[in-house]
Design a protein around this motif. Sequence first.
Motif, PDB file in Angstrom:
ATOM      1  N   GLU A   1     -19.649  39.839 -15.206  1.00 39.57           N
ATOM      2  CA  GLU A   1     -19.494  39.004 -16.387  1.00 39.57           C
ATOM      3  C   GLU A   1     -19.194  39.799 -17.649  1.00 39.57           C
ATOM      4  O   GLU A   1     -18.667  39.275 -18.612  1.00 39.57           O
ATOM      5  CB  GLU A   1     -20.752  38.163 -16.587  1.00 39.57           C
TER       6      GLU A   1
ATOM      7  N   LYS B   1     -19.597  32.919  -9.074  1.00 41.68           N
ATOM      8  CA  LYS B   1     -20.679  33.390  -9.959  1.00 41.68           C
ATOM      9  C   LYS B   1     -21.955  32.641  -9.576  1.00 41.68           C
ATOM     10  O   LYS B   1     -22.468  31.800 -10.310  1.00 41.68           O
ATOM     11  CB  LYS B   1     -20.327  33.134 -11.426  1.00 41.68           C
TER      12      LYS B   1
ATOM     13  N   MET C   1     -19.067  27.365 -11.889  1.00 37.82           N
ATOM     14  CA  MET C   1     -19.509  28.753 -11.675  1.00 37.82           C
ATOM     15  C   MET C   1     -19.441  29.143 -10.201  1.00 37.82           C
ATOM     16  O   MET C   1     -19.032  30.249  -9.857  1.00 37.82           O
ATOM     17  CB  MET C   1     -20.939  28.939 -12.187  1.00 37.82           C
TER      18      MET C   1
ATOM     19  N   GLN D   1     -24.196  40.459 -10.056  1.00 37.57           N
ATOM     20  CA  GLN D   1     -23.028  39.913 -10.740  1.00 37.57           C
ATOM     21  C   GLN D   1     -23.010  40.217 -12.228  1.00 37.57           C
ATOM     22  O   GLN D   1     -22.048  39.903 -12.905  1.00 37.57           O
ATOM     23  CB  GLN D   1     -22.992  38.387 -10.538  1.00 37.57           C
TER      24      GLN D   1
ATOM     25  N   PRO E   1     -26.018  36.262 -17.156  1.00 39.12           N
ATOM     26  CA  PRO E   1     -26.235  35.087 -16.309  1.00 39.12           C
ATOM     27  C   PRO E   1     -27.588  34.411 -16.491  1.00 39.12           C
ATOM     28  O   PRO E   1     -27.689  33.194 -16.454  1.00 39.12           O
ATOM     29  CB  PRO E   1     -26.080  35.632 -14.884  1.00 39.12           C
TER      30      PRO E   1
END
Length: 350
Positions: free
Chosen positions: A193, A266, A261, A189, A57
Amino acid sequence: MNKIFAIMVFAGVPLSVIGALLHWPAVMMFVVYCFTIIALASYMGRATESLAIIAGPRIGGLLNATFGNAVELIISIFSLKAGLVEVVLASLTGSVLGNLLLVAGLSFFLGGLKFKRQKFNVYDARHNSGLLMFAVIVAFVIPEIFSLKMTGDKTFSLSIGIAVIMILLYLAALFFKLVTHRGVYHSTQESQEEHEEPEWKKGKAMVILALATIAVAYVSENLVHTFEVVADKFGWSELFIGVIIVAIVGNAAEHASAVLMSMKNKMDIAVEIAIGSTLQVAMFVAPILVLASMFFEHSMPLIFTLPELISMVTAVLLTIVIQNDGESNWFEGLTLIAAYFIMGIGFYLL
């Protein structure tokens, strides 16, 4: 939506070339150029989203912000070359306001409609808050105050000094986040991913990113030449064109990617795009333009108008208050959007 953008790209790029060669009406070409840049920006957004899944990210958000801001940097350089210094400064203001209020606001609002409570990395949020305070309140306000007692040459010299310091600090901030303290402040997060498949592989994503950037550069140069005619036609000021029109078109990639996103929950990437893009504009793009203006006929000191300066400071303070707890909801997003529209009305009526 992807099919629509594909049609816009494959129709818009040839029309942009043909229209520029045949000198079609400026107002019509202004519309064609804007939609073509937005469509190309969607491809840049999809490519950087794929790279974000591969690289994580933080790096993904940085890539998205970098290539998204590349569009605005290209437009601004051509504007500087054409002597449109006020439009460039206004577009920088518009980028700060657009990213902090419109992009973050839409991300929080639309994501919040789907998820009642969204969380993002609170440590990154607080780190970015300090940089926002420096970039806008310190580096933009100081030249304004000191310029009151300085000649034009000294003001530009001060702007050059500030530009160099800002670039060095921005590079140090990247080194801090991506090297010395990478992984120290864990993202909740990052593990999510890792299991997602990117739309495009790394090689394809980078090729599309490069081709889209080249196309944007060509279309942007032609877009700049339509500003004066469009302003006269609709009665828009250069300030409004820069703050609203150029900023929205130039930041289309970030707008699309950040909202996408957030709707996938996210939020680390969405916030990194919105806030990271703002920091990059203030601490890297603006200083680069100041240094680049040394080679053009008209220099560009970091001196904004009072409405621009107050709007940016207000946007920074409001964003810090809302995002510093590491959580967001739809009402906080609506608050940011409302602030953006209030400022937009003000710039339109100036």
